[in-house]
Scaffold this motif. Structure first.
Motif, PDB file in Angstrom:
ATOM      1  N   PHE A  16     -15.470   7.740  38.264  1.00 54.44           N
ATOM      2  CA  PHE A  16     -16.664   8.556  38.496  1.00 54.44           C
ATOM      3  C   PHE A  16     -17.957   7.755  38.359  1.00 54.44           C
ATOM      4  O   PHE A  16     -19.013   8.316  38.066  1.00 54.44           O
ATOM      5  CB  PHE A  16     -16.688   9.746  37.529  1.00 54.44           C
ATOM      6  CG  PHE A  16     -15.501  10.655  37.678  1.00 54.44           C
ATOM      7  CD1 PHE A  16     -15.251  11.311  38.866  1.00 54.44           C
ATOM      8  CD2 PHE A  16     -14.616  10.844  36.628  1.00 54.44           C
ATOM      9  CE1 PHE A  16     -14.153  12.153  39.008  1.00 54.44           C
ATOM     10  CE2 PHE A  16     -13.526  11.687  36.753  1.00 54.44           C
ATOM     11  CZ  PHE A  16     -13.288  12.331  37.949  1.00 54.44           C
ATOM     12  N   LYS A  17     -17.873   6.471  38.623  1.00 50.95           N
ATOM     13  CA  LYS A  17     -19.034   5.586  38.513  1.00 50.95           C
ATOM     14  C   LYS A  17     -20.221   6.152  39.303  1.00 50.95           C
ATOM     15  O   LYS A  17     -20.074   6.596  40.436  1.00 50.95           O
ATOM     16  CB  LYS A  17     -18.653   4.206  39.068  1.00 50.95           C
ATOM     17  CG  LYS A  17     -19.683   3.151  38.864  1.00 50.95           C
ATOM     18  CD  LYS A  17     -19.161   1.823  39.366  1.00 50.95           C
ATOM     19  CE  LYS A  17     -20.169   0.731  39.112  1.00 50.95           C
ATOM     20  NZ  LYS A  17     -19.666  -0.563  39.564  1.00 50.95           N
ATOM     21  N   ASN A  18     -21.378   6.183  38.662  1.00 54.71           N
ATOM     22  CA  ASN A  18     -22.643   6.656  39.248  1.00 54.71           C
ATOM     23  C   ASN A  18     -22.676   8.163  39.516  1.00 54.71           C
ATOM     24  O   ASN A  18     -23.552   8.632  40.225  1.00 54.71           O
ATOM     25  CB  ASN A  18     -22.976   5.903  40.546  1.00 54.71           C
ATOM     26  CG  ASN A  18     -23.157   4.421  40.310  1.00 54.71           C
ATOM     27  OD1 ASN A  18     -23.664   4.001  39.276  1.00 54.71           O
ATOM     28  ND2 ASN A  18     -22.721   3.617  41.263  1.00 54.71           N
ATOM     29  N   ASP A  19     -21.741   8.907  38.986  1.00 57.61           N
ATOM     30  CA  ASP A  19     -21.739  10.366  39.133  1.00 57.61           C
ATOM     31  C   ASP A  19     -21.864  10.965  37.731  1.00 57.61           C
ATOM     32  O   ASP A  19     -20.867  11.290  37.090  1.00 57.61           O
ATOM     33  CB  ASP A  19     -20.455  10.831  39.817  1.00 57.61           C
ATOM     34  CG  ASP A  19     -20.446  12.327  40.121  1.00 57.61           C
ATOM     35  OD1 ASP A  19     -21.307  13.055  39.589  1.00 57.61           O
ATOM     36  OD2 ASP A  19     -19.557  12.762  40.882  1.00 57.61           O
ATOM     37  N   THR A  20     -23.087  11.117  37.268  1.00 58.44           N
ATOM     38  CA  THR A  20     -23.316  11.515  35.880  1.00 58.44           C
ATOM     39  C   THR A  20     -22.697  12.867  35.546  1.00 58.44           C
ATOM     40  O   THR A  20     -22.184  13.061  34.445  1.00 58.44           O
ATOM     41  CB  THR A  20     -24.821  11.535  35.546  1.00 58.44           C
ATOM     42  OG1 THR A  20     -25.507  12.375  36.473  1.00 58.44           O
ATOM     43  CG2 THR A  20     -25.405  10.142  35.602  1.00 58.44           C
ATOM     44  N   ALA A  22     -19.967  14.333  36.884  1.00 56.85           N
ATOM     45  CA  ALA A  22     -18.509  14.197  36.762  1.00 56.85           C
ATOM     46  C   ALA A  22     -18.140  13.367  35.535  1.00 56.85           C
ATOM     47  O   ALA A  22     -17.154  13.669  34.853  1.00 56.85           O
ATOM     48  CB  ALA A  22     -17.930  13.555  38.025  1.00 56.85           C
ATOM     49  N   LEU A  23     -18.923  12.334  35.252  1.00 61.54           N
ATOM     50  CA  LEU A  23     -18.667  11.516  34.062  1.00 61.54           C
ATOM     51  C   LEU A  23     -18.738  12.357  32.794  1.00 61.54           C
ATOM     52  O   LEU A  23     -17.872  12.255  31.914  1.00 61.54           O
ATOM     53  CB  LEU A  23     -19.688  10.366  33.964  1.00 61.54           C
ATOM     54  CG  LEU A  23     -19.432   9.159  34.839  1.00 61.54           C
ATOM     55  CD1 LEU A  23     -20.664   8.263  34.882  1.00 61.54           C
ATOM     56  CD2 LEU A  23     -18.227   8.389  34.330  1.00 61.54           C
ATOM     57  N   GLU A  24     -19.755  13.180  32.688  1.00 61.53           N
ATOM     58  CA  GLU A  24     -19.938  14.009  31.505  1.00 61.53           C
ATOM     59  C   GLU A  24     -18.852  15.078  31.400  1.00 61.53           C
ATOM     60  O   GLU A  24     -18.305  15.326  30.317  1.00 61.53           O
ATOM     61  CB  GLU A  24     -21.322  14.659  31.503  1.00 61.53           C
ATOM     62  CG  GLU A  24     -21.609  15.517  30.295  1.00 61.53           C
ATOM     63  CD  GLU A  24     -21.560  14.781  28.975  1.00 61.53           C
ATOM     64  OE1 GLU A  24     -21.358  15.453  27.942  1.00 61.53           O
ATOM     65  OE2 GLU A  24     -21.706  13.546  28.941  1.00 61.53           O
ATOM     66  N   ALA A  25     -18.511  15.697  32.507  1.00 63.86           N
ATOM     67  CA  ALA A  25     -17.469  16.721  32.507  1.00 63.86           C
ATOM     68  C   ALA A  25     -16.116  16.125  32.096  1.00 63.86           C
ATOM     69  O   ALA A  25     -15.387  16.720  31.283  1.00 63.86           O
ATOM     70  CB  ALA A  25     -17.360  17.372  33.877  1.00 63.86           C
ATOM     71  N   ALA A  26     -15.802  14.967  32.625  1.00 64.06           N
ATOM     72  CA  ALA A  26     -14.542  14.307  32.276  1.00 64.06           C
ATOM     73  C   ALA A  26     -14.543  13.877  30.811  1.00 64.06           C
ATOM     74  O   ALA A  26     -13.531  14.022  30.114  1.00 64.06           O
ATOM     75  CB  ALA A  26     -14.304  13.110  33.189  1.00 64.06           C
ATOM     76  N   ARG A  27     -15.669  13.374  30.321  1.00 64.23           N
ATOM     77  CA  ARG A  27     -15.784  12.962  28.917  1.00 64.23           C
ATOM     78  C   ARG A  27     -15.531  14.154  28.001  1.00 64.23           C
ATOM     79  O   ARG A  27     -14.751  14.073  27.045  1.00 64.23           O
ATOM     80  CB  ARG A  27     -17.163  12.371  28.626  1.00 64.23           C
ATOM     81  CG  ARG A  27     -17.307  11.832  27.193  1.00 64.23           C
ATOM     82  CD  ARG A  27     -18.746  11.428  26.884  1.00 64.23           C
ATOM     83  NE  ARG A  27     -19.626  12.566  26.770  1.00 64.23           N
ATOM     84  CZ  ARG A  27     -19.696  13.372  25.703  1.00 64.23           C
ATOM     85  NH1 ARG A  27     -18.941  13.153  24.657  1.00 64.23           N
ATOM     86  NH2 ARG A  27     -20.519  14.393  25.689  1.00 64.23           N
ATOM     87  N   GLN A  28     -16.163  15.259  28.313  1.00 65.91           N
ATOM     88  CA  GLN A  28     -15.989  16.451  27.489  1.00 65.91           C
ATOM     89  C   GLN A  28     -14.546  16.949  27.493  1.00 65.91           C
ATOM     90  O   GLN A  28     -14.002  17.334  26.453  1.00 65.91           O
ATOM     91  CB  GLN A  28     -16.925  17.570  27.955  1.00 65.91           C
ATOM     92  CG  GLN A  28     -18.374  17.330  27.600  1.00 65.91           C
ATOM     93  CD  GLN A  28     -19.293  18.424  28.122  1.00 65.91           C
ATOM     94  OE1 GLN A  28     -18.861  19.334  28.828  1.00 65.91           O
ATOM     95  NE2 GLN A  28     -20.569  18.331  27.778  1.00 65.91           N
ATOM     96  N   LYS A  29     -13.915  16.943  28.658  1.00 63.97           N
ATOM     97  CA  LYS A  29     -12.538  17.433  28.772  1.00 63.97           C
ATOM     98  C   LYS A  29     -11.567  16.525  28.008  1.00 63.97           C
ATOM     99  O   LYS A  29     -10.683  17.021  27.294  1.00 63.97           O
ATOM    100  CB  LYS A  29     -12.137  17.527  30.244  1.00 63.97           C
ATOM    101  CG  LYS A  29     -10.790  18.153  30.456  1.00 63.97           C
ATOM    102  CD  LYS A  29     -10.761  19.593  29.989  1.00 63.97           C
ATOM    103  CE  LYS A  29      -9.440  20.251  30.332  1.00 63.97           C
ATOM    104  NZ  LYS A  29      -9.310  21.583  29.779  1.00 63.97           N
ATOM    105  N   ILE A  30     -11.718  15.221  28.138  1.00 66.03           N
ATOM    106  CA  ILE A  30     -10.858  14.279  27.417  1.00 66.03           C
ATOM    107  C   ILE A  30     -11.012  14.487  25.918  1.00 66.03           C
ATOM    108  O   ILE A  30     -10.021  14.630  25.189  1.00 66.03           O
ATOM    109  CB  ILE A  30     -11.189  12.823  27.805  1.00 66.03           C
ATOM    110  CG1 ILE A  30     -10.788  12.545  29.257  1.00 66.03           C
ATOM    111  CG2 ILE A  30     -10.475  11.847  26.863  1.00 66.03           C
ATOM    112  CD1 ILE A  30     -11.347  11.252  29.814  1.00 66.03           C
TER     113      ILE A  30
END
Length: 75
Positions: A16-20, A22-30
């Motif tokens: 999800f590089k450069n997609d803030t 999606a990066l945040e959503a994935a971080r939260q889910k993990i």
């Protein structure tokens, strides 16, 4: 477990590089999934959860495509 946790976060950053958003959503889910299962003691259940996490990493690496607009009508 920690190795897989870190690996998932590295994969998230690459996929999800450069997609803030999606990066945040994935971080939260993990983080949420690992936190929800941190007190698990059953070896069988832990192995099952580790397998699921490993499968998720493979799916992220092989199936997720990030598109970038190069022109007004081109992706």
């Amino acid at each position: 477990v920690l190795k897989l946790f870190k690996s998932l976060h590295r994969t998230r950053q690459e996929v999800f590089k450069n997609d803030t958003r999606a990066l945040e959503a994935a971080r939260q889910k993990i983080n949420e999934e690992f936190k929800n299962n941190q007190d698990e003691r059953s070896e069988e259940k832990i192995n099952e959860l580790l397998k699921i996490a490993s499968d998720v990493e493979v799916i992220l690496r092989t199936s997720v495509i990030q598109a970038v607009h190069t022109d007004s009508n081109k992706i």
